[in-house]
Design a protein around this motif. Sequence first.
Motif, PDB file in Angstrom:
ATOM      1  N   ILE A 192      40.934  55.971  -7.284  1.00 32.36           N
ATOM      2  CA  ILE A 192      40.207  54.585  -6.699  1.00 32.36           C
ATOM      3  C   ILE A 192      40.833  53.469  -7.490  1.00 32.36           C
ATOM      4  N   ASP A 193      41.372  52.357  -6.864  1.00 28.35           N
ATOM      5  CA  ASP A 193      41.844  51.185  -7.856  1.00 28.35           C
ATOM      6  C   ASP A 193      41.106  50.779  -8.977  1.00 28.35           C
ATOM      7  N   PRO A 239      47.765  56.550  -4.063  1.00 26.58           N
ATOM      8  CA  PRO A 239      47.670  55.539  -3.092  1.00 26.58           C
ATOM      9  C   PRO A 239      48.940  54.534  -3.027  1.00 26.58           C
ATOM     10  N   GLY A 253      46.230  53.914   0.844  1.00 26.37           N
ATOM     11  CA  GLY A 253      45.438  53.323  -0.056  1.00 26.37           C
ATOM     12  C   GLY A 253      44.354  52.194   0.379  1.00 26.37           C
ATOM     13  N   GLY A 254      43.282  52.222  -0.353  1.00 29.98           N
ATOM     14  CA  GLY A 254      42.112  51.225   0.294  1.00 29.98           C
ATOM     15  C   GLY A 254      42.298  50.027   0.034  1.00 29.98           C
ATOM     16  N   HIS A 270      43.449  60.629  10.985  1.00 27.45           N
ATOM     17  CA  HIS A 270      42.215  59.641  11.040  1.00 27.45           C
ATOM     18  C   HIS A 270      41.868  60.092  12.466  1.00 27.45           C
ATOM     19  N   ASN A 285      42.212  54.197  12.726  1.00 27.09           N
ATOM     20  CA  ASN A 285      41.942  53.630  11.442  1.00 27.09           C
ATOM     21  C   ASN A 285      42.306  51.913  11.721  1.00 27.09           C
ATOM     22  N   ASP A 294      42.486  49.552   9.801  1.00 28.35           N
ATOM     23  CA  ASP A 294      43.324  48.905   8.784  1.00 28.35           C
ATOM     24  C   ASP A 294      44.685  48.987   9.655  1.00 28.35           C
ATOM     25  N   GLN A 321      40.188  62.079   7.236  1.00 25.34           N
ATOM     26  CA  GLN A 321      38.769  61.220   7.151  1.00 25.34           C
ATOM     27  C   GLN A 321      37.891  62.137   7.843  1.00 25.34           C
ATOM     28  N   CYS A 346      33.764  53.660   5.186  1.00 28.08           N
ATOM     29  CA  CYS A 346      35.202  54.252   5.516  1.00 28.08           C
ATOM     30  C   CYS A 346      35.781  54.149   6.698  1.00 28.08           C
TER      31      CYS A 346
END
Length: 297
Positions: free
Chosen positions: A59-60, A86, A117-118, A149, A153, A155, A188, A232
């Motif tokens: 995680i960032d 990520p 990455g998120g 996915h 997704n 994004d 996911q 998510c």
Amino acid sequence: MALVNFRREAKTPARPPVNGKMTALLEGASVEVMPRTAAKVESFAPLFAKGSRVYIAHIDGTPIEEMLATAKRLRDEGFEPMPHFPARIIRDEAQLNDWVARYRGEAGVEQALLLGGGVAEPKGEFHCAMQMIETGAFDGFARLHVAGHPEGNRDIDPNGGEAEVMAALKLKQDFANRTDADMAIATQFAFEAGPIRDWAKRLEANGIEMPVHLGIAGPAKLQTLLKFAIACGVGPSLKVLQKRARDVTKLLMPFEPTELLADLAADCPSNIEAVHFFPLGGITATANWIAEQRGHE
């Protein structure tokens, strides 16, 4: 061998029969942890079979030292650590090479999950997994997994659909075809078998042959699953949770993936190779559920 042993009272009801097809689907199951959740587990040895793959989510903001310590601990306990890389939180190729070298040297890491990455904006020169692959930093790794996915997704495809997501998977399949890289798709999580089957068929229709490691949410409170599913970007299968939330008799009961996996196991697409668990309700709860489904005593 028991995953977790509990003393039972004499009147404990008998367990339901083991579903053989589900048991087969659960062979080789993996689990995902974060350094902070792994730190709460005294030992992974009683929970999962030795040699199991354990993904480590990056995680960032998580210091690389915590990631390395978690990977080393898992390796020392007899597991196969697979840290996330990520792309959008990695500054440049020098940092990528440094992380790879340290994972290999300090924790014997030979497997990696590569993903975008998120974060919305890249922090450096990478914005997708393919860019990292093309640096050659992972040459010689035993396995590389990339993100999938089943329900799209937003994004990557902000207007819906999956054109860009599928195009990205095709690039990775092309890389797998022209190299000796052992690659797979880690997905996911979703909550309905039908969309998963349809997506698996679309992979085949698009010439994507990498095996699928299907993301499944482990047992958890319904409210917890709804929170993570929305965060998510889980797609249409979210309605399974929403429907359950409207039933007040089930609202406080833990949601388990039993029905989903039984449905999927009854007619499982051939390209689904394994199941990958997101232990949203806790690592021990997921381990106990797997043990029960596999009939371990």
